[in-house]
Design an enzyme around this catalytic site. Structure first.
Site, mmCIF file in Angstrom:
data_model
loop_
_atom_site.group_PDB
_atom_site.id
_atom_site.type_symbol
_atom_site.label_atom_id
_atom_site.label_comp_id
_atom_site.label_asym_id
_atom_site.label_seq_id
_atom_site.Cartn_x
_atom_site.Cartn_y
_atom_site.Cartn_z
ATOM 1 N NE ARG A 30 42.088 48.601 -41.155
ATOM 2 C CZ ARG A 30 41.858 48.609 -42.244
ATOM 3 N NH1 ARG A 30 40.309 47.642 -42.340
ATOM 4 N NH2 ARG A 30 41.193 49.145 -43.337
ATOM 5 C CG ASP A 31 37.719 44.432 -32.630
ATOM 6 O OD1 ASP A 31 36.828 44.408 -32.351
ATOM 7 O OD2 ASP A 31 39.233 43.857 -32.061
ATOM 8 C CB ILE A 32 42.801 45.979 -30.233
ATOM 9 C CG1 ILE A 32 44.128 45.993 -30.015
ATOM 10 C CG2 ILE A 32 41.807 45.321 -29.776
ATOM 11 C CD1 ILE A 32 44.703 47.293 -28.640
ATOM 12 C CG ASN A 88 27.980 40.603 -29.844
ATOM 13 O OD1 ASN A 88 27.254 40.301 -30.421
ATOM 14 N ND2 ASN A 88 29.440 41.220 -29.734
ATOM 15 C CD GLU A 96 34.551 40.114 -24.895
ATOM 16 O OE1 GLU A 96 35.568 41.555 -24.781
ATOM 17 O OE2 GLU A 96 34.888 40.014 -24.524
ATOM 18 C CB VAL A 97 33.067 48.049 -25.320
ATOM 19 C CG1 VAL A 97 33.640 49.151 -25.404
ATOM 20 C CG2 VAL A 97 34.604 47.007 -25.610
ATOM 21 C CG HIS A 101 30.855 47.700 -30.310
ATOM 22 N ND1 HIS A 101 30.475 48.048 -28.793
ATOM 23 C CD2 HIS A 101 30.789 46.249 -30.909
ATOM 24 C CE1 HIS A 101 30.817 47.158 -28.189
ATOM 25 N NE2 HIS A 101 30.927 46.282 -29.220
ATOM 26 C CG MET A 102 27.347 47.266 -37.286
ATOM 27 S SD MET A 102 26.479 47.889 -38.787
ATOM 28 C CE MET A 102 25.044 48.132 -38.057
ATOM 29 C CG HIS A 103 31.861 43.585 -33.946
ATOM 30 N ND1 HIS A 103 32.899 43.337 -32.959
ATOM 31 C CD2 HIS A 103 30.289 43.200 -33.427
ATOM 32 C CE1 HIS A 103 32.702 43.755 -31.966
ATOM 33 N NE2 HIS A 103 31.475 43.475 -31.844
HETATM 34 P P1 5GP Z 1 32.110 43.438 -27.915
HETATM 35 O O1 5GP Z 1 32.157 42.125 -27.367
HETATM 36 O O2 5GP Z 1 31.708 44.198 -26.870
HETATM 37 O O3 5GP Z 1 30.861 43.143 -29.226
HETATM 38 O O4 5GP Z 1 33.019 44.013 -28.766
HETATM 39 C C1 5GP Z 1 34.033 44.490 -28.384
HETATM 40 C C2 5GP Z 1 35.640 45.346 -29.438
HETATM 41 O O5 5GP Z 1 35.770 45.870 -29.373
HETATM 42 C C3 5GP Z 1 36.223 43.232 -29.492
HETATM 43 O O6 5GP Z 1 36.100 42.680 -30.690
HETATM 44 C C4 5GP Z 1 37.266 43.676 -28.696
HETATM 45 O O7 5GP Z 1 38.620 43.431 -29.567
HETATM 46 C C5 5GP Z 1 37.203 45.267 -29.057
HETATM 47 N N1 5GP Z 1 38.139 46.709 -28.723
HETATM 48 C C6 5GP Z 1 38.189 45.995 -27.291
HETATM 49 N N2 5GP Z 1 39.130 46.857 -26.530
HETATM 50 C C7 5GP Z 1 39.851 47.984 -27.916
HETATM 51 C C8 5GP Z 1 40.686 48.635 -28.229
HETATM 52 O O8 5GP Z 1 41.540 48.781 -27.186
HETATM 53 N N3 5GP Z 1 40.843 48.865 -29.745
HETATM 54 C C9 5GP Z 1 39.870 48.720 -30.746
HETATM 55 N N4 5GP Z 1 39.831 49.181 -31.903
HETATM 56 N N5 5GP Z 1 38.870 47.588 -30.244
HETATM 57 C C10 5GP Z 1 39.320 47.065 -29.132
#
Ligand code: 5GP
Length: 120
Positions: A30-32, A88, A96-97, A101-103
């Site tokens: 689950r997303d944080i 993304n 951001e990460v 990853h797939m949301h």
């Molecule tokens: P991006 O913007 O890279 O597509 O999505 C990165 C996602 O990772 C964001 O939705 C953010 O909330 C999630 N995220 C960042 N750090 C953590 C973490 O430590 N744990 C979890 N579960 N999600 C995270």
């Protein structure tokens, strides 16, 4: 050796996360900072920084991301109403990460993908 990504540290159990699915190829948790009632990230266990780095060797795993998304959507009870899958890439994509990853997002109507008032 390269530093492990944030998400690799989640797979390794160094950072706690609510893991909802895991197999030899992918992990889902689950997303944080959820943007919908259901917001789950599905990631390859072997990190790929961005979609730009995907190769033909990754095709099986990348297809598996969709199969796992479908399975989780059913388990979460959102498959019939529907959901959105987002990947993304880099700055303009809002990544951001840098561990591909797939949301998987759903549980409410998500509206249009991009605001129609946004400039092209
Ligand atoms: P991006 O913007 O890279 O597509 O999505 C990165 C996602 O990772 C964001 O939705 C953010 O909330 C999630 N995220 C960042 N750090 C953590 C973490 O430590 N744990 C979890 N579960 N999600 C995270």
């Amino acid at each position: 050796m390269a530093e492990p990504t944030l998400f690799t540290r989640i797979i390794d159990g160094e950072i706690p996360a609510d893991i909802v699915y895991q197999d030899e190829e992918v992990t889902a948790f689950r997303d944080i900072n959820p943007q919908a009632p259901v917001h789950i990230l599905i990631i390859p266990n072997q990190p790929i920084p961005t979609v730009n780095d995907a190769t033909s060797d990754d095709e099986k795993m990348l297809g598996h991301l969709f199969v796992v998304a479908s399975r989780i959507a059913k388990e979460e009870g959102i498959s019939e109403d529907g959901y959105r899958l987002i990947v993304n890439c880099n700055r303009d994509g809002g990544q951001e990460v840098f561990h591909l990853h797939m949301h998987l997002m759903g549980g409410r109507p998500l509206g249009r993908m991009i605001k129609t008032s946004d400039p092209l």
